[in-house]
Design a protein around this motif. Structure first.
Motif, mmCIF file in Angstrom:
data_model
loop_
_atom_site.group_PDB
_atom_site.id
_atom_site.type_symbol
_atom_site.label_atom_id
_atom_site.label_comp_id
_atom_site.label_asym_id
_atom_site.label_seq_id
_atom_site.Cartn_x
_atom_site.Cartn_y
_atom_site.Cartn_z
ATOM 1 N N TYR A 1 -1.429 26.315 -22.880
ATOM 2 C CA TYR A 1 -2.539 25.701 -23.611
ATOM 3 C C TYR A 1 -3.673 25.440 -22.623
ATOM 4 O O TYR A 1 -3.472 24.774 -21.619
ATOM 5 N N VAL B 1 0.099 36.976 -26.772
ATOM 6 C CA VAL B 1 -0.893 36.559 -27.763
ATOM 7 C C VAL B 1 -1.945 35.705 -27.082
ATOM 8 O O VAL B 1 -1.617 34.866 -26.252
ATOM 9 N N ARG C 1 -4.811 33.191 -28.539
ATOM 10 C CA ARG C 1 -5.265 32.613 -29.801
ATOM 11 C C ARG C 1 -6.263 31.494 -29.521
ATOM 12 O O ARG C 1 -6.017 30.642 -28.676
ATOM 13 N N ASP C 2 -7.389 31.524 -30.239
ATOM 14 C CA ASP C 2 -8.379 30.452 -30.124
ATOM 15 C C ASP C 2 -8.059 29.409 -31.183
ATOM 16 O O ASP C 2 -8.130 29.687 -32.378
ATOM 17 N N VAL C 3 -7.683 28.211 -30.746
ATOM 18 C CA VAL C 3 -7.280 27.155 -31.674
ATOM 19 C C VAL C 3 -8.291 26.006 -31.677
ATOM 20 O O VAL C 3 -7.941 24.868 -31.978
ATOM 21 N N GLU D 1 2.409 33.075 -24.338
ATOM 22 C CA GLU D 1 1.347 33.078 -25.336
ATOM 23 C C GLU D 1 0.276 32.130 -24.819
ATOM 24 O O GLU D 1 0.590 31.136 -24.180
ATOM 25 N N MET E 1 -2.987 29.672 -25.844
ATOM 26 C CA MET E 1 -3.773 28.974 -26.862
ATOM 27 C C MET E 1 -4.979 28.355 -26.171
ATOM 28 O O MET E 1 -4.817 27.543 -25.261
ATOM 29 N N SER F 1 -8.621 26.245 -26.455
ATOM 30 C CA SER F 1 -9.463 25.411 -27.313
ATOM 31 C C SER F 1 -10.559 24.775 -26.482
ATOM 32 O O SER F 1 -10.373 24.492 -25.305
#
Length: 130
Positions: free
Chosen positions: A23, A110, A112-114, A84, A86, A88
């Protein structure tokens, strides 16, 4: 006399975690990189402030890069090979931290933009009268 068995401290034993979730929380003032196992238990974390940057320097891309390097190094010592990601937040440090993780040798599955986006959320405050 019987010898006592040596007790093993569970905190000091090396965990072997092949997969994880990274994260990257990037604000305008700081960048925090947290690495968890797939269940969500934190393995390691670093922030620009924990790396020794103070004040306005915490929000720089170089501080984000340093925080990501330290967090990834610690998790690779625990056996992480796949992750993965993430991401933000609005800051410039997110791109640099992401690039650092991609170049570290960990296989990324992966990205991913959270970042939370309001869809006409809270009511705006009433207009100021002067």
């Amino acid at each position: 006399m019987a010898r006592q068995a040596k007790k093993i401290n569970p905190r000091k034993s090396k965990r072997k975690i092949p997969k994880g979730i990274v994260y990257i929380q990037s604000t305008l003032n700081n960048t925090i990189v947290t690495i968890t196992n797939p269940q969500g238990a934190v393995l390691s974390w670093y922030s620009a402030g924990a790396c020794g940057f103070k004040g306005a320097k915490k929000g720089t891309p170089f501080a984000a890069q340093t925080a990501a390097e330290n967090a990834i190094r610690r998790s690779m010592d625990q056996g992480m090979r796949q992750a993965e990601i993430m991401v933000s937040g609005p800051s410039s440090g997110r791109e640099t931290a992401l690039r650092t993780i991609l170049n570290s040798g960990i296989r990324v599955t992966v990205i991913r933009d959270v970042t939370p986006l309001p869809h006409n959320g809270c009511r705006a405050p009433k207009r100021r009268r002067t």
